[in-house]
Design an enzyme around this catalytic site. Sequence first.
Site, PDB file in Angstrom:
ATOM      1  CG  ASP A  34      -2.091   0.943   1.096  1.00  0.00           C
ATOM      2  OD1 ASP A  34      -2.348   1.421  -0.029  1.00  0.00           O
ATOM      3  OD2 ASP A  34      -2.750   1.223   2.117  1.00  0.00           O
ATOM      4  CG  HIS A  79       0.165   2.380  -9.320  1.00  0.00           C
ATOM      5  ND1 HIS A  79      -0.102   1.972  -8.024  1.00  0.00           N
ATOM      6  CD2 HIS A  79      -0.907   3.134  -9.706  1.00  0.00           C
ATOM      7  CE1 HIS A  79      -1.281   2.467  -7.647  1.00  0.00           C
ATOM      8  NE2 HIS A  79      -1.778   3.180  -8.648  1.00  0.00           N
ATOM      9  CG  LEU A  95       9.294 -17.039  -3.971  1.00  0.00           C
ATOM     10  CD1 LEU A  95       9.031 -17.059  -2.470  1.00  0.00           C
ATOM     11  CD2 LEU A  95       9.784 -15.642  -4.396  1.00  0.00           C
TER      12      LEU A  95
HETATM   13  C1  IPE Z   1      -5.419  -2.667  -0.630  1.00  0.00           C
HETATM   14  O1  IPE Z   1      -5.074  -1.315  -0.697  1.00  0.00           O
HETATM   15  C2  IPE Z   1      -5.302  -3.291  -1.976  1.00  0.00           C
HETATM   16  C3  IPE Z   1      -3.965  -3.388  -2.532  1.00  0.00           C
HETATM   17  C4  IPE Z   1      -2.853  -3.067  -1.947  1.00  0.00           C
HETATM   18  C5  IPE Z   1      -3.899  -3.920  -3.868  1.00  0.00           C
HETATM   19  P1  IPE Z   1      -6.173  -0.162  -0.857  1.00  0.00           P
HETATM   20  O2  IPE Z   1      -5.421   1.093  -0.900  1.00  0.00           O
HETATM   21  O3  IPE Z   1      -7.064  -0.476  -1.993  1.00  0.00           O
HETATM   22  O4  IPE Z   1      -7.008  -0.312   0.484  1.00  0.00           O
HETATM   23  P2  IPE Z   1      -7.945   0.726   1.247  1.00  0.00           P
HETATM   24  O5  IPE Z   1      -8.946   1.218   0.254  1.00  0.00           O
HETATM   25  O6  IPE Z   1      -7.068   1.842   1.741  1.00  0.00           O
HETATM   26  O7  IPE Z   1      -8.533  -0.054   2.378  1.00  0.00           O
HETATM   27  C1  IPE Z   2      -1.340   0.372  -3.462  1.00  0.00           C
HETATM   28  O1  IPE Z   2      -1.123   1.732  -3.433  1.00  0.00           O
HETATM   29  C2  IPE Z   2      -1.529  -0.182  -4.846  1.00  0.00           C
HETATM   30  C3  IPE Z   2      -2.926  -0.516  -5.191  1.00  0.00           C
HETATM   31  C4  IPE Z   2      -3.942  -0.514  -4.388  1.00  0.00           C
HETATM   32  C5  IPE Z   2      -3.164  -0.902  -6.566  1.00  0.00           C
HETATM   33  P1  IPE Z   2      -2.335   2.755  -3.473  1.00  0.00           P
HETATM   34  O2  IPE Z   2      -2.642   3.053  -4.898  1.00  0.00           O
HETATM   35  O3  IPE Z   2      -3.476   2.263  -2.668  1.00  0.00           O
HETATM   36  O4  IPE Z   2      -1.680   4.018  -2.801  1.00  0.00           O
HETATM   37  P2  IPE Z   2      -2.368   4.993  -1.737  1.00  0.00           P
HETATM   38  O5  IPE Z   2      -2.901   4.139  -0.638  1.00  0.00           O
HETATM   39  O6  IPE Z   2      -3.461   5.715  -2.471  1.00  0.00           O
HETATM   40  O7  IPE Z   2      -1.278   5.889  -1.297  1.00  0.00           O
HETATM   41 MG    MG Z   3      -4.010   2.455  -0.731  1.00  0.00          MG
END
Ligand code: IPE
Ligand code: IPE
Ligand code: MG
Length: 253
Positions: free
Chosen positions: A28, A45, A139
């Site tokens: 995240d 990303h 792995l």
């Molecule tokens: C969880 O992260 C999903 C992934 C890392 C792919 P999100 O950013 O989508 O989760 P919430 O919305 O903060 O709970």
């Molecule tokens: C995690 O990073 C990747 C995905 C959920 C695809 P985020 O895109 O959720 O990044 P934040 O949480 O908005 O910073």
């Molecule tokens: Mg996120």
Amino acid sequence: MAGEPAASVNVETGAGLKIPRHLGVIMDGNGRWAKLRGKRRTEGHVEGVKALRGLVEHCINYGVGYLTVFSFSSENWSRPPDEISFIFNLLRRFVASDLQRLIRNNVRVRIIGSRQDLDPSLVRLIEDVEAKTHANTGLTLVVAFNYGSKTEIVAAARHLAREVAAGRLDPEAIDEKRLGDALYTAGMPDPDVIIRTSGEQRLSNFLLWQAAYAEFVFVDEHWPDFDEASFIRVLESYSQRDRRFGGIGATAS
Ligand code: IPE
Ligand code: IPE
Ligand code: MG
């Protein structure tokens, strides 16, 4: 404090660290990483993929058996279409750039999640990656893509209900093993550790069933900043946990 170090820890060499058999990661914070630097979310990303590449390497080097990474959730469909298509393309680009290296490194790849809403060409790509790495014995890299744990459990319940309705399964024969075998993660050990980066402390629909006894490690860094030192800190934290599984544990007197 509950628990004693399982072994002495040498951060320089990694010696003495307890290594999880299965590590789950909620990657995240890509968006916040980018925003902090005045970049577009999509650039976060891209950097996130680099961090993933590094983590795969560390897992190989440290002898982790299974690595499951959350890369797109069933709830992420609520994001802007541009970001969604960027993430989907990133999966294709990752396969194009990394598949040969993964094969060379004896990595087996599994992709878990619903394939129903995916473009048929993406489904073919996923099947191809799984087939090409199927015989690998190092792995296991599990990519949770279009994954939601509740959907997974619903699909398992539906599958078992169909078996019962068809007269092939006695309801009394449904136990934890049977249900576990109907999940996407069939045949894999449950995660020992689940890491979430970026300071959030929730599962967001990741491995709800499988995480029943996982140790959680929440770190403040955004995912693109997660490096080998972060990985070792997680292993250190895990090495000091007293996993009791409902018993009284190793440190009870
Ligand atoms: C969880 O992260 C999903 C992934 C890392 C792919 P999100 O950013 O989508 O989760 P919430 O919305 O903060 O709970
Ligand atoms: C995690 O990073 C990747 C995905 C959920 C695809 P985020 O895109 O959720 O990044 P934040 O949480 O908005 O910073
Ligand atoms: Mg996120």
